[in-house]
Design a protein around this motif. Structure first.
Motif, mmCIF file in Angstrom:
data_model
loop_
_atom_site.group_PDB
_atom_site.id
_atom_site.type_symbol
_atom_site.label_atom_id
_atom_site.label_comp_id
_atom_site.label_asym_id
_atom_site.label_seq_id
_atom_site.Cartn_x
_atom_site.Cartn_y
_atom_site.Cartn_z
ATOM 1 N N VAL A 1 -11.265 -7.364 7.733
ATOM 2 C CA VAL A 1 -9.888 -6.953 7.509
ATOM 3 C C VAL A 1 -9.798 -6.483 6.060
ATOM 4 N N ARG A 2 -9.153 -5.329 5.845
ATOM 5 C CA ARG A 2 -8.978 -4.819 4.484
ATOM 6 C C ARG A 2 -7.614 -4.154 4.361
ATOM 7 N N PRO A 3 -7.133 -3.991 3.132
ATOM 8 C CA PRO A 3 -5.841 -3.329 2.940
ATOM 9 C C PRO A 3 -5.876 -1.885 3.435
ATOM 10 N N LEU A 4 -4.711 -1.335 3.684
ATOM 11 C CA LEU A 4 -4.612 0.065 4.093
ATOM 12 C C LEU A 4 -5.193 0.964 3.004
ATOM 13 N N ARG A 5 -5.729 2.093 3.424
ATOM 14 C CA ARG A 5 -6.393 3.010 2.492
ATOM 15 C C ARG A 5 -5.488 3.392 1.310
ATOM 16 N N THR B 1 -7.328 -0.365 -4.034
ATOM 17 C CA THR B 1 -7.798 0.000 -5.366
ATOM 18 C C THR B 1 -9.283 -0.338 -5.436
ATOM 19 N N MET B 2 -9.895 -0.064 -6.569
ATOM 20 C CA MET B 2 -11.307 -0.383 -6.706
ATOM 21 C C MET B 2 -11.545 -1.889 -6.590
ATOM 22 N N LEU B 3 -10.561 -2.683 -6.974
ATOM 23 C CA LEU B 3 -10.711 -4.142 -6.954
ATOM 24 C C LEU B 3 -10.282 -4.781 -5.648
ATOM 25 N N SER B 4 -9.763 -3.998 -4.705
ATOM 26 C CA SER B 4 -9.261 -4.578 -3.455
ATOM 27 C C SER B 4 -10.385 -5.255 -2.674
ATOM 28 N N PRO B 5 -10.140 -6.486 -2.240
ATOM 29 C CA PRO B 5 -11.155 -7.198 -1.464
ATOM 30 C C PRO B 5 -11.053 -6.844 0.013
ATOM 31 N N GLN B 6 -12.069 -7.213 0.742
ATOM 32 C CA GLN B 6 -11.983 -7.198 2.198
ATOM 33 C C GLN B 6 -12.390 -8.586 2.661
ATOM 34 N N PHE C 1 -14.498 -13.493 1.350
ATOM 35 C CA PHE C 1 -13.896 -12.378 0.625
ATOM 36 C C PHE C 1 -14.994 -11.652 -0.137
ATOM 37 N N THR C 2 -15.059 -10.352 0.067
ATOM 38 C CA THR C 2 -16.062 -9.544 -0.611
ATOM 39 C C THR C 2 -15.407 -8.280 -1.155
ATOM 40 N N PRO C 3 -16.023 -7.676 -2.153
ATOM 41 C CA PRO C 3 -15.515 -6.379 -2.579
ATOM 42 C C PRO C 3 -15.909 -5.321 -1.543
ATOM 43 N N HIS C 4 -15.337 -4.148 -1.661
ATOM 44 C CA HIS C 4 -15.731 -3.046 -0.792
ATOM 45 C C HIS C 4 -17.236 -2.826 -0.966
ATOM 46 N N PRO C 5 -17.960 -2.468 0.090
ATOM 47 C CA PRO C 5 -19.410 -2.286 -0.023
ATOM 48 C C PRO C 5 -19.840 -1.338 -1.142
ATOM 49 N N VAL D 1 -6.205 -11.578 -6.621
ATOM 50 C CA VAL D 1 -5.910 -12.826 -5.917
ATOM 51 C C VAL D 1 -4.722 -12.668 -4.964
ATOM 52 N N ASP D 2 -3.753 -11.841 -5.313
ATOM 53 C CA ASP D 2 -2.603 -11.632 -4.418
ATOM 54 C C ASP D 2 -3.041 -10.966 -3.116
ATOM 55 N N GLU D 3 -3.955 -10.008 -3.213
ATOM 56 C CA GLU D 3 -4.457 -9.347 -2.007
ATOM 57 C C GLU D 3 -5.282 -10.310 -1.156
ATOM 58 N N MET D 4 -6.066 -11.168 -1.813
ATOM 59 C CA MET D 4 -6.836 -12.159 -1.052
ATOM 60 C C MET D 4 -5.897 -13.112 -0.324
#
Length: 170
Positions: free
Chosen positions: A47-51, A55-60, A79-83, A145-148
């Motif tokens: 699961v990841r935020p909408l495109r 941002t570059m820091l957005s986790p999935q 929780f991982t960063p984008h590949p 952290v808010d996105e996580m």
């Protein structure tokens, strides 16, 4: 006590069937008004935020249904960063490590020919830069952290929908 980890994770004991949870998650992610996007390939999902919100820091959030010790199932989330970001971090680590190794080798060569081994400084400098990049990963986690929290909350709500006694109207 909070313990900083490179890839934070959690485990949730499921009261419902793991396949049912992933099926519902897939349906929720496929909805046109879904706040997140992702894919489900049982027993895995992400699961990841909408495109447009990434941002570059957005986790999935990578999810996996695993067997529990008591015969039930557990939802394991990481929780991982984008590949692309993860690959970039690994590339920076590799380049810094190789430059440090090359500098130390050159410094030893300088020593063997009785020159001043100034290149030996590349080793500690490389280690310091690697530590700085490693620390930057934790700064990025703090900024996202808010996105996580939002990702975890979304998955928890899907899991709760299938728990016995849950009222669909609430």
């Amino acid at each position: 006590m909070f313990q900083a980890r490179m890839r934070p994770d959690f485990r949730t004991a499921l009261k419902a069937d793991g396949d049912a949870v992933l099926t519902l998650l897939d349906a929720r992610l496929s909805a046109p008004d879904a706040p997140f996007r992702g894919q489900v390939r049982k027993p895995h999902a992400f699961v990841r935020p909408l495109r447009e919100q990434r941002t570059m820091l957005s986790p999935q959030l990578n999810l996996e249904v695993i067997p529990g010790d008591d015969g039930g199932e557990i939802l394991h989330g990481v929780f991982t960063p984008h590949p692309n970001v993860w690959t970039g971090f690994m590339a920076v680590f590799a380049v810094l490590g190789l430059l440090g190794l090359a500098g130390v080798m050159y410094g030893f060569a300088q020593m063997t020919v009785d020159e001043k081994p100034w290149a030996l400084l590349a080793g500690p400098i490389s280690v310091a830069l690697i530590a700085f990049v490693y620390g930057a990963a934790f700064i990025g986690q703090g900024l996202s952290v808010d996105e996580m929290y939002a990702l975890r909350n979304y998955v928890d709500r899907v899991v709760c929908e299938l728990e016995p006694g849950h009222d669909a109207g609430s």
